[in-house]
Scaffold this motif. Sequence first.
Motif, mmCIF file in Angstrom:
data_model
loop_
_atom_site.group_PDB
_atom_site.id
_atom_site.type_symbol
_atom_site.label_atom_id
_atom_site.label_comp_id
_atom_site.label_asym_id
_atom_site.label_seq_id
_atom_site.Cartn_x
_atom_site.Cartn_y
_atom_site.Cartn_z
ATOM 1 N N ASP A 1 -3.957 -5.689 10.948
ATOM 2 C CA ASP A 1 -5.137 -5.458 11.000
ATOM 3 C C ASP A 1 -5.706 -4.931 9.313
ATOM 4 O O ASP A 1 -6.523 -5.311 9.107
ATOM 5 C CB ASP A 1 -5.450 -4.534 12.121
ATOM 6 N N ALA A 2 -5.017 -3.821 8.346
ATOM 7 C CA ALA A 2 -4.565 -3.649 7.174
ATOM 8 C C ALA A 2 -3.714 -3.402 6.356
ATOM 9 O O ALA A 2 -2.826 -3.494 7.275
ATOM 10 C CB ALA A 2 -6.049 -2.079 7.049
ATOM 11 N N MET A 3 -3.777 -3.876 5.122
ATOM 12 C CA MET A 3 -2.746 -3.881 4.047
ATOM 13 C C MET A 3 -2.240 -2.567 4.306
ATOM 14 O O MET A 3 -3.219 -1.291 4.264
ATOM 15 C CB MET A 3 -3.364 -3.307 3.120
ATOM 16 N N LYS A 4 -0.664 -2.332 4.806
ATOM 17 C CA LYS A 4 0.272 -0.966 4.394
ATOM 18 C C LYS A 4 0.813 -0.849 3.239
ATOM 19 O O LYS A 4 0.807 -0.863 2.667
ATOM 20 C CB LYS A 4 1.665 -1.434 5.253
ATOM 21 N N SER A 5 0.550 0.856 2.580
ATOM 22 C CA SER A 5 0.112 1.295 1.850
ATOM 23 C C SER A 5 1.972 2.480 1.988
ATOM 24 O O SER A 5 2.209 2.817 2.695
ATOM 25 C CB SER A 5 -0.753 2.359 1.270
ATOM 26 N N TYR A 6 2.670 1.861 0.573
ATOM 27 C CA TYR A 6 3.463 2.826 0.034
ATOM 28 C C TYR A 6 3.805 3.231 -1.497
ATOM 29 O O TYR A 6 2.976 2.872 -2.354
ATOM 30 C CB TYR A 6 5.215 1.547 0.674
ATOM 31 N N LYS A 7 4.483 4.838 -1.342
ATOM 32 C CA LYS A 7 4.484 5.205 -2.907
ATOM 33 C C LYS A 7 5.295 4.482 -4.133
ATOM 34 O O LYS A 7 6.497 3.822 -3.246
ATOM 35 C CB LYS A 7 4.440 6.519 -3.033
ATOM 36 N N GLY A 8 4.889 3.963 -4.483
ATOM 37 C CA GLY A 8 6.296 3.471 -5.732
ATOM 38 C C GLY A 8 6.043 4.367 -7.343
ATOM 39 O O GLY A 8 5.916 5.308 -7.186
ATOM 40 N N LYS B 1 1.147 -2.335 -1.590
ATOM 41 C CA LYS B 1 0.375 -2.723 -0.609
ATOM 42 C C LYS B 1 1.241 -4.096 0.099
ATOM 43 O O LYS B 1 1.572 -5.041 -0.764
ATOM 44 C CB LYS B 1 -0.646 -2.644 -0.949
ATOM 45 N N ILE B 2 1.200 -4.101 1.119
ATOM 46 C CA ILE B 2 1.556 -5.316 1.591
ATOM 47 C C ILE B 2 1.235 -5.521 3.126
ATOM 48 O O ILE B 2 -0.323 -4.933 3.494
ATOM 49 C CB ILE B 2 3.520 -5.356 2.341
#
Length: 298
Positions: free
Chosen positions: A238-245, A233-234
């Motif tokens: 407005d909210a944290m952006k999520s990625y798959k890792g 997450k970065i």
Amino acid sequence: MKNYQYILGVGIIIFSLFSCGKDNGKSDGYGNFEATEITISAENNGKLIQFSIDEGDKLKKDQFVGFIDTVQLALKREQLVVSKSVVSSKSKGVLSQISVLKSKLKTAKINKIRIENLIRDNAGTQKQLDDVSGEMDVIKSQIRSVEIQNAPVVNELKNIDVQLKQIDDQIKKSKIINPVSGTVLTKYAEPNEITAFGKPLYKIADLSNMVLRVYVSETQLSDIKIGQEVSVKIDGVDAMKSYKGVVSWVSSEAEFTPKIIQTKEERVALVYAAKINVVNDGSLKIGMPAEMWITAAE
């Protein structure tokens, strides 16, 4: 009043126990994004005649991006070609002698075979065979003598051939060919500048796949393994952006937490480093901070 205090106290204890049983809202690891940066350097000396790249450009592997002046190399090559022609002309007379002697040797070998056949049929003499064998020995000696005389010329021709190969290699390396696909991070030189062997020209990195280097505590080490999918997450608007890792590496040795991580107390703690591969959608940058969640929190 006492009953009210008793009920309030019980309520606080139950709430505390309930809160401890749930996710505490903290991530499992903190770190920064990085990428494999490659510095491309000049492989020859001279003026940069063409160098058509800018920072931020996306380059393909084996893409031509410029070249270094090769006029002096071309003139030197032409000089070597002329020298080789002169040396070759000197050796033609010697080489022709060797050709004549080898022809005589071939004829003598045929005569020897013929005389050996005649001797088997009792139609020839041993003296004839000895004469032919002696003639062959003389011719072989003459060939060796001529070859020794021609050795310096032959070696000089070989030396020129080696120099020509070196010049051709330098001319080839005067072309600046991008070795890997990626994005230009930094440009160190401009057209018409004088460059030298080993001088950096630009830095490039593949930003399509970023690596998040995070640090986890010893207690979290058992929850993370290579190939495991995690959430990265970065910070967003407005909210944290999520990625798959995907976890690609976990350190086998503990180290002190980097100074940029967490509080002063946590900086002196021993942690383990891990690398998380993340597909970049264009938002991830080198050095950007991020969080890793082993179990994604909704």
